[in-house]
Design an enzyme around this catalytic site. Structure first.
Site, PDB file in Angstrom:
ATOM      1  N   CYS A 227       3.304  14.638  -6.028  1.00  0.00           N
ATOM      2  CA  CYS A 227       2.273  15.561  -6.495  1.00  0.00           C
ATOM      3  C   CYS A 227       1.429  14.864  -7.551  1.00  0.00           C
ATOM      4  CB  CYS A 227       2.906  16.841  -7.058  1.00  0.00           C
ATOM      5  SG  CYS A 227       3.586  16.661  -8.726  1.00  0.00           S
TER       6      CYS A 227
ATOM      7  N   CYS B 130       4.141  22.252  -5.399  1.00  0.00           N
ATOM      8  CA  CYS B 130       5.243  21.366  -5.771  1.00  0.00           C
ATOM      9  C   CYS B 130       6.345  22.196  -6.427  1.00  0.00           C
ATOM     10  CB  CYS B 130       4.742  20.292  -6.736  1.00  0.00           C
ATOM     11  SG  CYS B 130       6.066  19.316  -7.497  1.00  0.00           S
TER      12      CYS B 130
ATOM     13  N   CYS C 153       6.975  21.348 -10.155  1.00  0.00           N
ATOM     14  CA  CYS C 153       5.932  21.892 -11.035  1.00  0.00           C
ATOM     15  C   CYS C 153       6.148  23.389 -11.247  1.00  0.00           C
ATOM     16  CB  CYS C 153       4.545  21.644 -10.436  1.00  0.00           C
ATOM     17  SG  CYS C 153       3.971  19.935 -10.573  1.00  0.00           S
TER      18      CYS C 153
ATOM     19  N   HIS D  70       0.807  -1.223   0.000  1.00  0.00           N
ATOM     20  CA  HIS D  70       0.000   0.000   0.000  1.00  0.00           C
ATOM     21  C   HIS D  70       0.836   1.268   0.000  1.00  0.00           C
ATOM     22  CE1 HIS D  70      -3.289  -2.698   1.957  1.00  0.00           C
ATOM     23  NE2 HIS D  70      -3.282  -2.801   0.634  1.00  0.00           N
TER      24      HIS D  70
END
Length: 331
Positions: A143, A202, A205, A135
């Site tokens: 992001c 981010c 980004c 998981h």
């Protein structure tokens, strides 16, 4: 979007009784040791394994899951998970991994405690090869465009963007009054307003001239699917093992339950060590010992490895290591 939190089917819970088959700790140790002795045993662990490290389980006798607002709560809850230490079960399983009895371990936990227990003997690449985090991991953030950020760095950015919450967290640390923490780093808070909490954008980004403040821990949330490569690897680990050992899991999530079913379909011997009802209880071919792993795992490992415990100082140290710090009843 409506998301159902995975749980044990009510029909199984209704059929469960407290009159589990009686077995003494010594008999449990003997049975676990005989099951593990041939080696090549794949192992699946769940949240119950980390309870003695102070991380409360989702389900089971005392498990709960409530999550009205993840982002702030994860910020506050990450520190207790980050600081948690491996317990005696983690180290017992680590000794079995190190000695080759358990070549592959699949964990549903995102706390990284299995890795911590092996940090002095295996490097990161080898741990990633031998431990599959079904998981994901709480120790990384990504992001919405896939850029990965180290969690410690991200926590620092969250603190800088939310100084009032950093002060609140520091006060909790100073007084030792940590809120109740779930296995995914989520905490339970009441009477708290979340509107003022800011998530920084981010940086990758931004460097690409894109504004993006949608970031999340690199783990699978309820309602999401695991990656195909992780699913394929988990199936391969089951197919290549000689037996399957399940520890501290109710198998409420289908990603783990289907691995058990796959093992049974392949006629693999399966042994479960867990307290309380599980989703797998009605399945034919499953052998279950209802007992805390803390009580039996160290002795079972000693029985399996015999003289290797005394001959190998690493194994001997592992079997002397581990905390026993379960969360308090009223945390």
């Amino acid at each position: 979007m409506r998301i159902s939190v995975p749980t044990i089917p009510q029909a199984i819970l209704s059929a469960a009784t407290s009159a589990a088959q009686s077995i003494s700790p010594s008999a449990a140790v003997e049975r676990i040791a005989s099951f593990l002795a041939p080696g090549n045993v794949a192992t699946i662990t769940g949240a119950g394994v980390s309870v003695d490290s102070g991380i409360r389980a989702y389900r089971g006798v005392k498990g709960r899951y409530l999550n009205p607002n993840y982002k702030l709560r994860s910020y506050l809850g990450y520190t207790p998970v980050r600081d948690a230490l491996p317990n005696t079960t983690h180290y017992a399983l680590a000794a079995l991994q190190y000695s080759g009895i358990i070549p592959k371990l699949i964990t549903q936990n995102v706390d990284g405690l299995h890795q911590k227990a092996l940090s002095s003997v295996w490097n990161t690449a080898y741990k990633q090869e031998r431990i599959l985090e079904l998981h994901g991991s709480l120790h990384k953030v990504h992001c919405s465009h896939g850029h990965v950020i180290d969690r410690a760095t991200f926590q620092d950015r969250l603190s800088a963007a939310n100084p009032e919450w950093k002060t609140y967290m520091d006060e909790l640390e100073a007084t030792g009054q940590r809120p109740r923490t779930n296995p995914d780093g989520d905490v339970e808070l009441e009477g708290v307003a979340y509107d003022s909490f800011r998530v920084p954008e981010c940086p990758t980004c931004l460097a690409e001239n894109r504004h993006n403040s949608i970031l999340k821990p690199e783990l699978i949330f309820f309602g999401e699917s695991i990656r195909q490569d992780v699913k394929d690897r988990s199936y391969a680990d089951i197919e290549h093992c000689s037996g399957l050992f399940l520890v501290g899991t109710t198998l409420a999530t289908y990603s783990a339950f289907r691995l058990l079913r796959h093992a049974l379909e392949l006629k693999k011997p399966v042994l479960m060590l867990n307290i309380g009802p599980t989703r797998a209880d009605p399945l034919p071919g499953l052998e279950k010992i209802e007992m805390s792993s803390r009580i039996v795992m160290r002795d079972a490992v000693r029985a399996v490895l015999g003289s290797r415990v005394d001959d190998d100082p690493i194994i001997e140290r592992m079997l002397r290591s581990g905390v026993v710090q379960p969360p308090s009843e009223d945390d």
